[in-house]
Design an enzyme around this catalytic site. Structure first.
Site, PDB file in Angstrom:
ATOM      1  N   PRO A  27       0.762  -1.347   0.155  1.00  0.00           N
ATOM      2  CA  PRO A  27       0.033   0.204   0.117  1.00  0.00           C
ATOM      3  C   PRO A  27       0.979   1.122   0.017  1.00  0.00           C
ATOM      4  CG  PRO A  27       0.126  -0.892   2.128  1.00  0.00           C
ATOM      5  CD  PRO A  27       0.655  -1.984   1.236  1.00  0.00           C
ATOM      6  N   THR A  29       0.319   5.463  -0.409  1.00  0.00           N
ATOM      7  CA  THR A  29      -0.599   6.713  -0.310  1.00  0.00           C
ATOM      8  C   THR A  29       0.106   7.780  -1.271  1.00  0.00           C
ATOM      9  OG1 THR A  29      -1.181   6.540   1.909  1.00  0.00           O
ATOM     10  CG2 THR A  29      -0.813   8.961   1.100  1.00  0.00           C
ATOM     11  N   GLN A 105      -7.229  -1.077   1.367  1.00  0.00           N
ATOM     12  CA  GLN A 105      -6.436  -0.800   2.766  1.00  0.00           C
ATOM     13  C   GLN A 105      -7.368   0.290   3.292  1.00  0.00           C
ATOM     14  OE1 GLN A 105      -2.857   1.488   3.859  1.00  0.00           O
ATOM     15  NE2 GLN A 105      -2.277  -0.608   4.688  1.00  0.00           N
ATOM     16  N   HIS A 181      -5.441  -1.431   8.353  1.00  0.00           N
ATOM     17  CA  HIS A 181      -4.090  -0.750   8.726  1.00  0.00           C
ATOM     18  C   HIS A 181      -4.039  -0.772  10.094  1.00  0.00           C
ATOM     19  CE1 HIS A 181      -0.510   1.163   8.141  1.00  0.00           C
ATOM     20  NE2 HIS A 181      -0.999   2.208   7.193  1.00  0.00           N
ATOM     21  N   GLY A 182      -3.370  -1.789  10.455  1.00  0.00           N
ATOM     22  CA  GLY A 182      -3.032  -1.625  11.976  1.00  0.00           C
ATOM     23  C   GLY A 182      -1.753  -1.362  12.394  1.00  0.00           C
ATOM     24  N   ALA A 183      -0.981  -0.807  11.246  1.00  0.00           N
ATOM     25  CA  ALA A 183       0.635  -0.517  11.335  1.00  0.00           C
ATOM     26  C   ALA A 183       1.057   0.881  11.476  1.00  0.00           C
ATOM     27  CB  ALA A 183       1.134  -1.347  10.253  1.00  0.00           C
ATOM     28  N   TYR A 186      -0.493   4.548  12.757  1.00  0.00           N
ATOM     29  CA  TYR A 186      -1.780   5.285  12.584  1.00  0.00           C
ATOM     30  C   TYR A 186      -2.868   4.824  13.872  1.00  0.00           C
ATOM     31  CZ  TYR A 186       0.014   6.853   8.216  1.00  0.00           C
ATOM     32  OH  TYR A 186       0.988   7.310   7.385  1.00  0.00           O
ATOM     33  N   ARG A 234      -2.743  -5.182   8.739  1.00  0.00           N
ATOM     34  CA  ARG A 234      -1.310  -4.989   8.513  1.00  0.00           C
ATOM     35  C   ARG A 234      -0.717  -4.689   9.947  1.00  0.00           C
ATOM     36  NH1 ARG A 234       2.725  -0.755   5.066  1.00  0.00           N
ATOM     37  NH2 ARG A 234       3.507  -2.521   3.897  1.00  0.00           N
TER      38      ARG A 234
HETATM   39  C1  LIG Z   1       5.244   6.959  -0.961  1.00  0.00           C
HETATM   40  C2  LIG Z   1       4.636   5.805   0.020  1.00  0.00           C
HETATM   41  C3  LIG Z   1       3.530   5.845   0.888  1.00  0.00           C
HETATM   42  C4  LIG Z   1       3.005   4.868   1.547  1.00  0.00           C
HETATM   43  N1  LIG Z   1       1.949   4.762   1.949  1.00  0.00           N
HETATM   44  C5  LIG Z   1       1.221   3.671   2.759  1.00  0.00           C
HETATM   45  C6  LIG Z   1       0.033   3.535   3.002  1.00  0.00           C
HETATM   46  O1  LIG Z   1      -0.738   4.254   2.624  1.00  0.00           O
HETATM   47  N2  LIG Z   1      -0.277   2.367   3.965  1.00  0.00           N
HETATM   48  C7  LIG Z   1       0.859   1.564   4.363  1.00  0.00           C
HETATM   49  O2  LIG Z   1       0.516   0.649   5.066  1.00  0.00           O
HETATM   50  N3  LIG Z   1       2.049   1.792   4.203  1.00  0.00           N
HETATM   51  C8  LIG Z   1       2.591   2.768   3.236  1.00  0.00           C
HETATM   52  N4  LIG Z   1       3.875   2.861   2.857  1.00  0.00           N
HETATM   53  C9  LIG Z   1       4.761   1.846   3.387  1.00  0.00           C
HETATM   54  C10 LIG Z   1       4.883   0.714   2.211  1.00  0.00           C
HETATM   55  O3  LIG Z   1       3.772   0.044   1.997  1.00  0.00           O
HETATM   56  C11 LIG Z   1       6.043  -0.113   2.414  1.00  0.00           C
HETATM   57  O4  LIG Z   1       6.010  -0.777   3.793  1.00  0.00           O
HETATM   58  C12 LIG Z   1       7.671   0.479   2.365  1.00  0.00           C
HETATM   59  O5  LIG Z   1       7.548   1.138   1.237  1.00  0.00           O
HETATM   60  C13 LIG Z   1       8.654  -0.462   2.541  1.00  0.00           C
HETATM   61  O6  LIG Z   1       8.522  -1.523   1.648  1.00  0.00           O
HETATM   62  P1  LIG Z   1       9.474  -1.451   0.489  1.00  0.00           P
HETATM   63  O7  LIG Z   1      11.059  -1.694   1.127  1.00  0.00           O
HETATM   64  O8  LIG Z   1       9.229  -2.558  -0.538  1.00  0.00           O
HETATM   65  O9  LIG Z   1       9.416   0.153  -0.426  1.00  0.00           O
HETATM   66  C14 LIG Z   1       4.210   3.790   1.905  1.00  0.00           C
HETATM   67  C15 LIG Z   1       5.377   3.827   1.157  1.00  0.00           C
HETATM   68  C16 LIG Z   1       5.762   4.738   0.444  1.00  0.00           C
HETATM   69  C17 LIG Z   1       7.088   5.060  -0.197  1.00  0.00           C
END
Ligand SMILES: Cc1cc2nc3c(=O)[nH]c(=O)nc-3n(C[C@H](O)[C@H](O)[C@H](O)COP(=O)(O)O)c2cc1C
Length: 368
Positions: A27, A29, A105, A181-183, A186, A234
């Site tokens: 996920p 944002t 999510q 989204h429990g992580a 938030y 999560r």
């Molecule tokens: C731009 C951006 C937005 C994110 N938004 C969310 C989100 O809305 N919800 C969420 O659970 N994690 C969010 N994350 C975390 C990602 O889901 C992920 O945990 C994080 O990028 C680490 O994974 P990676 O090493 O594969 O990038 C976001 C990460 C990035 C880079």
């Protein structure tokens, strides 16, 4: 070149949903909705690319669940009314047209709210100002406001918001599943975390009490969607505003948290850490994925966090993960599964995509 064990490309079932492979888009944002929280044609094209590129599962960015305190960012899309749900229909249709699956999510920002068009105050378990500063790439600036402690009624409204959003997601928007989204700091994680939850009622105290809100939300969501769609959650230790956080009770917390999530009947647990393959605690060698596997046997485990490096992904698969979710590597390679299948080199992630604002860029839509 990335060359995971090709088992990653074999189908996998979560609940009643067959996924064509074990690779998920994490996920993310992207603050690209309309001001009214509607998903746009651009958002649909953005998500379509991941399904076209072969991902078995796309998990959306966090969608706000109610028209009170849930929204966290300006231009964050929501699932708080029928109009917003209908706007997601074109995303879900496009993803399925490419044989993908897409889970919504559901997110309540709690104290990390830095842009909410329904309420001026922010709401949290306790009146504790969040650590860190607001995220600039989501239009934030300076300290987080001091939140107000939620009343029992506020808590009931938040739970009802998750349940209603889940109904809209599955019945109106056409999502194939729900991720709660429990992580990452938030609202639900604020309740779970010792220093942000200072309540002395049934929602605060030991870890069993602090995970209660997450369990109640799972129960309400499950009751709302029945067996129509898989429901998961999560979970992380680290937070967007406190990267280094560790559960105060160490492995004992992991046992309670993962055990009670399993007992609540989730179909999957999405475990995310900055570096998911590393030991979860200073004491002991087990990663959080390994602990989830141990205490939530039979539940599907999705692992996330730096897993585009093949030997790290293989480590968490050995630790018991069933699926791998990728964030930044998916942004750089919306067709990552197709590249894996054909042993094609991956593009490097270019952080400038996320600046100065993390909205979807035209250059991305040109990819895949
Ligand atoms: C731009 C951006 C937005 C994110 N938004 C969310 C989100 O809305 N919800 C969420 O659970 N994690 C969010 N994350 C975390 C990602 O889901 C992920 O945990 C994080 O990028 C680490 O994974 P990676 O090493 O594969 O990038 C976001 C990460 C990035 C880079």
């Amino acid at each position: 070149m990335i060359d995971y064990n090709q088992q990653i490309l074999t189908p996998y079932d979560i609940g009643n949903r067959r996924l064509r492979n074990r690779l998920a888009v994490a996920p993310m944002t992207r603050v690209s909705g309309t001001e009214a929280g509607l998903a746009t044609a651009e958002i649909a094209r953005y998500y379509e690319r991941f399904a076209k590129g072969g991902f078995g599962l796309v998990i959306t960015e966090g969608l706000y669940t109610d028209q009170k305190y849930a929204q966290g960012y300006p231009f964050q899309p929501g699932l708080s009314d029928v109009e917003q749900a209908k706007a997601w229909r074109r995303v879900t249709d496009l993803v399925r047209a490419h044989n993908g699956s897409v889970f919504a999510q559901l997110m309540h920002a709690g104290a990390l709210n830095q842009g909410n068009r329904f309420e001026t105050a922010t709401a949290a378990p306790s009146a504790v100002r969040p650590k860190g500063t607001q995220m600039k790439f989501y239009y934030g600036e300076g300290q987080y406001p001091l939140p107000q402690a939620m009343s029992d009624e506020d808590i009931a409204d938040a739970i009802a918001g998750f349940a209603q959003a889940a109904v809209l997601a599955t019945h109106t928007a056409g999502f194939d599943g729900i991720e709660i989204h429990g992580a990452n700091g938030y609202l639900l994680d604020q309740f779970l975390t010792d220093y942000t939850n200072q309540r002395d009622d049934r929602w605060g105290g030991n870890v069993q009490a602090r995970i209660r809100l997450t369990l109640e939300v799972i129960k309400a969501v499950r009751a709302a969607v029945g067996t129509l769609a898989p429901v998961g959650v999560r979970i992380s230790q680290s937070k967007v505003n406190d990267y280094e956080h560790k559960w105060a009770e160490g492995e004992a917390a992991a046992e309670v948290i993962f055990g009670s999530l399993k007992d609540a009947g989730v179909d999957f647990i999405h475990v995310t850490e900055f570096e998911a393959w590393k030991p979860a605690f200073i004491e002991g060698n087990a990663s959080l994925v390994e602990l989830a596997r141990r205490y939530a046997s039979q539940v599907a485990i999705i692992a996330n966090g730096g897993l585009d490096v093949p030997h790290h992904a293989e480590q968490v698969l050995r630790d018991g993960a069933d699926m791998i979710a990728l964030g930044k590597a998916a942004l750089a390679n919306p067709d990552l599964p197709s590249r894996l299948a054909t042993h094609t080199t991956l593009a490097e992630f270019d952080a400038s995509i996320l600046g100065p604002i993390a909205n979807i860029k035209d250059s991305e839509l040109a990819l895949a």
